[in-house]
Design an enzyme around this catalytic site. Structure first.
Site, PDB file in Angstrom:
ATOM      1  N   GLN A 107     -38.451  97.458   8.050  1.00 33.41           N
ATOM      2  CA  GLN A 107     -38.464  97.240   6.710  1.00 33.41           C
ATOM      3  C   GLN A 107     -38.603  95.825   6.428  1.00 33.41           C
ATOM      4  O   GLN A 107     -38.312  94.752   7.371  1.00 33.41           O
ATOM      5  CB  GLN A 107     -37.180  97.696   6.135  1.00 33.41           C
ATOM      6  N   LYS A 123     -32.897  90.995   2.175  1.00 35.12           N
ATOM      7  CA  LYS A 123     -33.633  92.152   1.697  1.00 35.12           C
ATOM      8  C   LYS A 123     -34.064  92.425   0.326  1.00 35.12           C
ATOM      9  O   LYS A 123     -32.705  92.446  -0.486  1.00 35.12           O
ATOM     10  CB  LYS A 123     -32.841  93.190   2.434  1.00 35.12           C
ATOM     11  N   THR A 193     -27.299  89.423   3.801  1.00 38.03           N
ATOM     12  CA  THR A 193     -26.462  89.927   4.810  1.00 38.03           C
ATOM     13  C   THR A 193     -26.132  88.711   5.870  1.00 38.03           C
ATOM     14  O   THR A 193     -26.866  88.106   6.260  1.00 38.03           O
ATOM     15  CB  THR A 193     -26.910  91.042   5.580  1.00 38.03           C
ATOM     16  N   LEU A 194     -24.619  88.838   6.101  1.00 40.23           N
ATOM     17  CA  LEU A 194     -24.248  87.567   7.048  1.00 40.23           C
ATOM     18  C   LEU A 194     -24.747  88.083   8.391  1.00 40.23           C
ATOM     19  O   LEU A 194     -24.193  89.188   8.983  1.00 40.23           O
ATOM     20  CB  LEU A 194     -22.695  87.580   6.847  1.00 40.23           C
ATOM     21  N   TRP A 195     -25.183  87.099   9.060  1.00 40.77           N
ATOM     22  CA  TRP A 195     -25.741  87.136  10.657  1.00 40.77           C
ATOM     23  C   TRP A 195     -24.413  87.277  11.304  1.00 40.77           C
ATOM     24  O   TRP A 195     -23.438  86.472  11.193  1.00 40.77           O
ATOM     25  CB  TRP A 195     -26.286  86.203  10.854  1.00 40.77           C
ATOM     26  N   LEU A 196     -24.238  88.305  12.246  1.00 39.74           N
ATOM     27  CA  LEU A 196     -23.149  88.429  13.168  1.00 39.74           C
ATOM     28  C   LEU A 196     -23.236  87.242  14.049  1.00 39.74           C
ATOM     29  O   LEU A 196     -24.165  86.276  14.661  1.00 39.74           O
ATOM     30  CB  LEU A 196     -23.029  89.663  14.069  1.00 39.74           C
ATOM     31  N   ASP A 260     -31.443 108.795   7.854  1.00 39.15           N
ATOM     32  CA  ASP A 260     -32.186 108.256   8.858  1.00 39.15           C
ATOM     33  C   ASP A 260     -31.638 107.070   9.884  1.00 39.15           C
ATOM     34  O   ASP A 260     -32.045 106.235  10.460  1.00 39.15           O
ATOM     35  CB  ASP A 260     -33.272 107.021   7.940  1.00 39.15           C
ATOM     36  N   GLU A 265     -25.952 100.308  16.575  1.00 40.11           N
ATOM     37  CA  GLU A 265     -25.580  99.205  17.407  1.00 40.11           C
ATOM     38  C   GLU A 265     -24.206  99.355  17.845  1.00 40.11           C
ATOM     39  O   GLU A 265     -23.208  99.666  16.913  1.00 40.11           O
ATOM     40  CB  GLU A 265     -26.068  97.773  16.901  1.00 40.11           C
ATOM     41  N   ASP A 280     -28.422  99.329   9.629  1.00 38.17           N
ATOM     42  CA  ASP A 280     -29.488  99.669   8.604  1.00 38.17           C
ATOM     43  C   ASP A 280     -29.182 100.889   7.793  1.00 38.17           C
ATOM     44  O   ASP A 280     -29.195 101.902   8.053  1.00 38.17           O
ATOM     45  CB  ASP A 280     -30.768 100.179   9.834  1.00 38.17           C
TER      46      ASP A 280
END
Length: 380
Positions: A107, A123, A193-196, A260, A265, A280
Site C-alpha cells: 500500500q 498513510k 503512525t509512530l515508528w517503533l 486480510d 509481526e 497493517d
C-alpha cells in the site's frame, strides 16, 4: 454523507480486546471479579477524554523519548499514561523535517522524519488499532508546503497534478502512476503512525489462518474444522500467549471487517512471549453491511478465548462499543472517524462474537472455553 475510510486514533479500540491486567477467571455478573472489571472499564472510559492540544509538562524528555520507553514485550504503550495526549498532539502537529518513499509493502505510504528525529509513516486515510499497535493519529498534511520542500528526489519524482489537486503515488507493490493518492488542493487527510524504536526489531510470521489468495485453492483451515488441533502442536502456538493473541486479533479483525491478516509481526528473539503486533489494518471498515464470519475461524475452530477478553466484550454490548468509539475519536484531527453505519456494524458484529463464544461454552463448557493467559514459555 459520503462514506470514507478514515484513520482511528490509537485508543479508539483500546477497549476492544480487554488488555487490562485486573481481569480474573470468575465472570459471574454479580461477582467481585465482575465488579472489579467494571471499575477498570469505567476508568478506561474516563481515560479516553484526551486533552486537545496537550503538551508535556516537563522538558527533560521529548515526546518521542517518552513513547520509546513505553514499549515492552506485551504492549506498545502502558495501561495508564498521562503523557499520551501530548505524544498524540506531537504526532499531529510536529514539523516534517524529511520525507521519503515508504518502506516496502503493498500500500501507498510515505516515510517522514518529524522535528526531533522521530520516524513516522504517513498513510492516506487508513485504520489502526489498540495497545498492540503503534501509536497513530489523524493528520491533515499540506503536500506543497510540508512535504515537497523536504522530500527526497525519489519521492518528488512520484508527485503530479490532477487538475488543481496535488497527488503522489510513491513506491509500493500496487503503486501506479495511473492511480495516485490525491489531496483536496494541497491538503491530504491521512494517518501518522509512530515508528517503533530500533531497539525492538520485528520478526514477520505467516498467519496460521491466512488465505491463499489463489482462485480455486482453499487454505486448510477453510475446509478442515479440526485445523486448530494441528496449530496447537506447532510452536509458538503450543505454549505461551501467541495462540490467544491470534484469537484476540481475529475478534478485533472481525469487528473492523479486516479479512486480510495474511501475516503478522512480533518482536525478534522473544521466545514466544511477544505480543502479536498489528501493523497493517488498511483493509478495514469497508462495507458496513458485510459481516465476514470466516475472519472468526480461529475463535470458532479453537473454541477458546481469554477470560479478560470475554469480560471486556460483555461490558461493551448493548451499544456501549459504538458510543465509546465515538468518545474515543471525538478529538482526533480527522473526526468524524467512522460513519454511523460503521458504528452500527461494530455493535452488530460484537453480538456475533458473543454468540460464538456462548455456543462454544454450551458445547464444551465454560472451563474449557474461557482461558487465563498462558505465560509459561518452554521454547528457547
Amino acid at each position: 454523507m459520503k462514506l470514507k475510510q478514515r484513520v482511528v486514533v490509537l485508543c479508539a479500540v483500546l477497549f476492544l480486546l480487554g488488555l487490562a491486567k485486573v481481569f480474573l477467571l470468575d465472570g459471574g455478573e454479580g461477582s467481585a471479579a465482575s465488579r472489579r472489571d467494571l471499575r477498570a472499564f469505567r476508568k478506561m472510559e474516563a481515560s479516553l477524554a484526551l486533552a486537545k492540544g496537550a503538551r508535556l509538562t516537563h522538558t527533560l524528555q521529548s515526546p518521542w523519548e517518552v513513547a520509546a520507553q513505553w514499549v515492552g514485550p506485551r504492549e506498545v504503550y502502558p495501561d495508564e499514561t498521562p503523557e499520551l495526549a501530548a505524544v498524540l498532539n506531537a504526532l499531529a502537529t510536529a514539523r516534517v523535517e524529511r520525507a521519503d518513499v515508504g518502506y516496502k509493502g503493498t500500500q501507498l505510504k510515505a516515510l517522514l522524519v518529524l522535528d526531533g528525529g522521530q520516524k513516522v509513516v504517513f498513510k492516506p486515510k487508513r485504520i489502526l488499532g489498540f495497545r498492540r499497535a503503534p501509536l497513530v493519529v489523524g493528520r491533515f498534511m499540506n503536500l506543497r508546503t510540508e512535504i515537497k520542500p523536504v522530500a527526497t528526489d525519489q519521492l518528488l519524482s512520484t508527485f503530479l497534478m490532477h487538475g488543481n489537486n496535488t497527488c503522489f503515488y510513491g513506491k509500493c507493490y500496487y503503486c501506479r502512476e495511473t492511480e495516485p493518492a490525491c489531496a483536496e488542493g494541497d491538503v491530504m487527510e491521512g494517518s501518522v503512525t509512530l515508528w517503533l524504536p530500533d531497539v525492538w526489531p520485528l520478526q514477520k510470521h505467516r498467519h496460521p489462518w491466512g488465505r491463499t489468495y489463489r482462485e480455486g485453492k482453499l487454505a486448510r483451515w477453510e475446509y478442515d474444522e479440526s485445523y486448530c488441533e494441528a496449530v496447537k502442536k506447532m510452536p509458538p502456538y503450543d505454549a505461551g500467549p501467541r495462540l490467544l493473541d491470534v484469537i484476540d486479533t481475529a475478534i478485533f479483525d472481525y469487528l473492523i471487517g479486516n479479512a486480510d491478516r495474511h501475516h503478522y509481526e512480533s518482536f525478534q528473539d522473544d521466545g514466544g512471549a511477544s505480543m502479536l503486533i498489528l501493523l497493517d489494518n488498511a483493509k478495514s471498515f469497508g462495507n458496513p453491511a458485510l459481516d465476514e464470519r470466516s475472519i472468526l475461524a480461529p475463535l470458532y475452530q479453537c473454541c477458546m478465548v481469554r477470560v479478560s477478553t470475554w469480560n471486556r466484550l460483555n461490558l461493551l454490548k448493548g451499544g456501549v462499543l459504538s458510543s465509546t468509539m465515538r468518545q474515543a475519536t471525538a478529538h482526533d484531527p480527522a473526526f468524524p472517524v467512522l460513519t454511523e453505519p460503521h458504528l452500527t456494524a461494530l455493535d452488530r458484529r460484537l453480538n456475533g462474537v458473543l454468540a460464538t463464544v456462548r455456543q462454544c461454552m454450551e458445547t464444551q463448557g465454560a472451563d474449557n472455553t474461557l482461558i487465563e493467559d498462558r505465560m509459561n514459555l518452554p521454547h528457547p
